[in-house]
Design an enzyme around this catalytic site. Structure first.
Site, PDB file in Angstrom:
ATOM      1  N   ASP A 247      51.203 -21.471 100.021  1.00 49.37           N
ATOM      2  CA  ASP A 247      52.432 -20.338  99.984  1.00 49.37           C
ATOM      3  C   ASP A 247      53.800 -20.568 100.633  1.00 49.37           C
ATOM      4  OD1 ASP A 247      53.034 -17.484  99.691  1.00 49.37           O
ATOM      5  OD2 ASP A 247      52.330 -17.085 101.300  1.00 49.37           O
TER       6      ASP A 247
ATOM      7  N   ASP B 179      56.216 -17.953 102.601  1.00 49.18           N
ATOM      8  CA  ASP B 179      55.965 -16.914 103.673  1.00 49.18           C
ATOM      9  C   ASP B 179      54.989 -16.653 104.533  1.00 49.18           C
ATOM     10  OD1 ASP B 179      58.703 -16.517 102.813  1.00 49.18           O
ATOM     11  OD2 ASP B 179      58.255 -14.738 101.278  1.00 49.18           O
TER      12      ASP B 179
ATOM     13  N   GLY C  43      52.602 -11.251 100.170  1.00 50.78           N
ATOM     14  CA  GLY C  43      52.178 -11.933  98.804  1.00 50.78           C
ATOM     15  C   GLY C  43      52.494 -11.036  97.455  1.00 50.78           C
TER      16      GLY C  43
ATOM     17  N   SER D 142      58.191 -15.311  95.743  1.00 45.28           N
ATOM     18  CA  SER D 142      59.473 -15.055  96.123  1.00 45.28           C
ATOM     19  C   SER D 142      60.455 -15.562  95.125  1.00 45.28           C
ATOM     20  CB  SER D 142      59.668 -15.482  97.400  1.00 45.28           C
ATOM     21  OG  SER D 142      61.391 -15.460  97.701  1.00 45.28           O
TER      22      SER D 142
ATOM     23  N   ASN E 270      63.296 -16.209  95.692  1.00 40.86           N
ATOM     24  CA  ASN E 270      64.132 -17.181  96.593  1.00 40.86           C
ATOM     25  C   ASN E 270      63.801 -18.353  97.112  1.00 40.86           C
ATOM     26  OD1 ASN E 270      66.484 -14.966  96.610  1.00 40.86           O
ATOM     27  ND2 ASN E 270      64.756 -13.840  97.444  1.00 40.86           N
TER      28      ASN E 270
ATOM     29  N   ASP F 162      48.558 -16.948 103.944  1.00 34.46           N
ATOM     30  CA  ASP F 162      48.421 -16.221 105.076  1.00 34.46           C
ATOM     31  C   ASP F 162      48.236 -14.634 104.641  1.00 34.46           C
ATOM     32  OD1 ASP F 162      51.153 -15.629 103.986  1.00 34.46           O
ATOM     33  OD2 ASP F 162      51.552 -14.717 106.124  1.00 34.46           O
TER      34      ASP F 162
END
Length: 234
Positions: A13, A15, A50, A122, A124, A176
């Site tokens: 993942d 972030d 998430g 995301s 981004n 996370d």
């Protein structure tokens, strides 16, 4: 005696695992929510980790009793506005913002001959990786724009495995967020959770600084079905 197995891939993942842009997401959503007369705090923001942009907005509107108020075109404008705020905050992101333990882990996974993937909802994510100087470290990044379902649906991790050409059952996912752990487990992958409150992860650590390839590999090997090999968990 059978050989000790190695995973085919490790899928991350973004972030909260590679870098911490969760605060940026929170600030952008909070500004938008305030504009709509809705108050959200960091505790509420845990529900958004998430989760993709559309589902996050729906959660905020539901929280503020406005779920039935705004038509699709207004919601799209809200999402664009939030993303613009978020991208402004991302402008200051640098390689110094890579979380502890990630660079040595990426190097060790590569040295072990395992594929490396990214499974972030995301849109981004490519910009974030470029800002961190990590674009060339990943063999495949799932395109969030092409997904039909957000986490906890397993689609994004399955897409990453398909893009890497690996078997999910022979791969490791690192997350996370609880929604991400659920998504990893649904694919039959080995789940690594980063965070004290996560449940149902196969292997849980408190923070990324505890990530170490020898320990991670030993725990993964111990979980594999290899009757002639006994691996002791460290």
């Amino acid at each position: 005696m059978c050989d000790q197995p190695y995973p085919q891939a490790v899928i991350f993942d973004l972030d909260g695992v590679i870098t911490d842009t969760a605060e940026f997401h929170f600030q952008a959503w909070q500004q938008l929510a305030q504009k709509l007369g809705i108050e959200i705090d960091r505790a509420f923001n845990e529900q958004l980790k998430g989760v993709n942009r559309a589902d996050s907005l729906a959660c905020i509107l539901r929280h503020g009793g406005q779920e039935q108020v705004w038509p699709p075109e207004a919601r799209q404008q809200f999402m664009t506005e939030k993303n613009d705020l978020y991208r402004q905050l991302l402008a200051n992101l640098t390689p110094a913002d890579i979380l502890p333990g990630i660079l040595p882990l990426l190097a060790a996974v590569r040295a072990a001959g395992c594929r490396i993937g990214l499974a972030s909802v995301s849109e981004n994510a490519p910009q974030v990786l470029a800002s961190l100087g990590l674009s060339d470290r990943f063999d495949f990044c799932a395109d969030a724009r092409a997904l039909s379902h957000s986490k906890p649906h397993p689609e994004i991790f399955l897409t990453a495995c398909q893009g890497l050409g690996v078997d999910p059952r022979q791969s490791i996912g690192i997350e996370d967020a609880q929604a991400g752990i659920t998504a990893i487990n649904a694919n039959g992958m080995y789940s690594v959770g980063i965070g004290a409150t996560l449940t149902e992860a196969d292997y849980r650590l408190n923070h990324t600084g505890e990530l170490a390839w020898p320990d991670l590999l030993a725990h993964w090997q111990a979980a594999q079905v290899c009757p002639d090999t006994l691996i002791t968990r460290s």
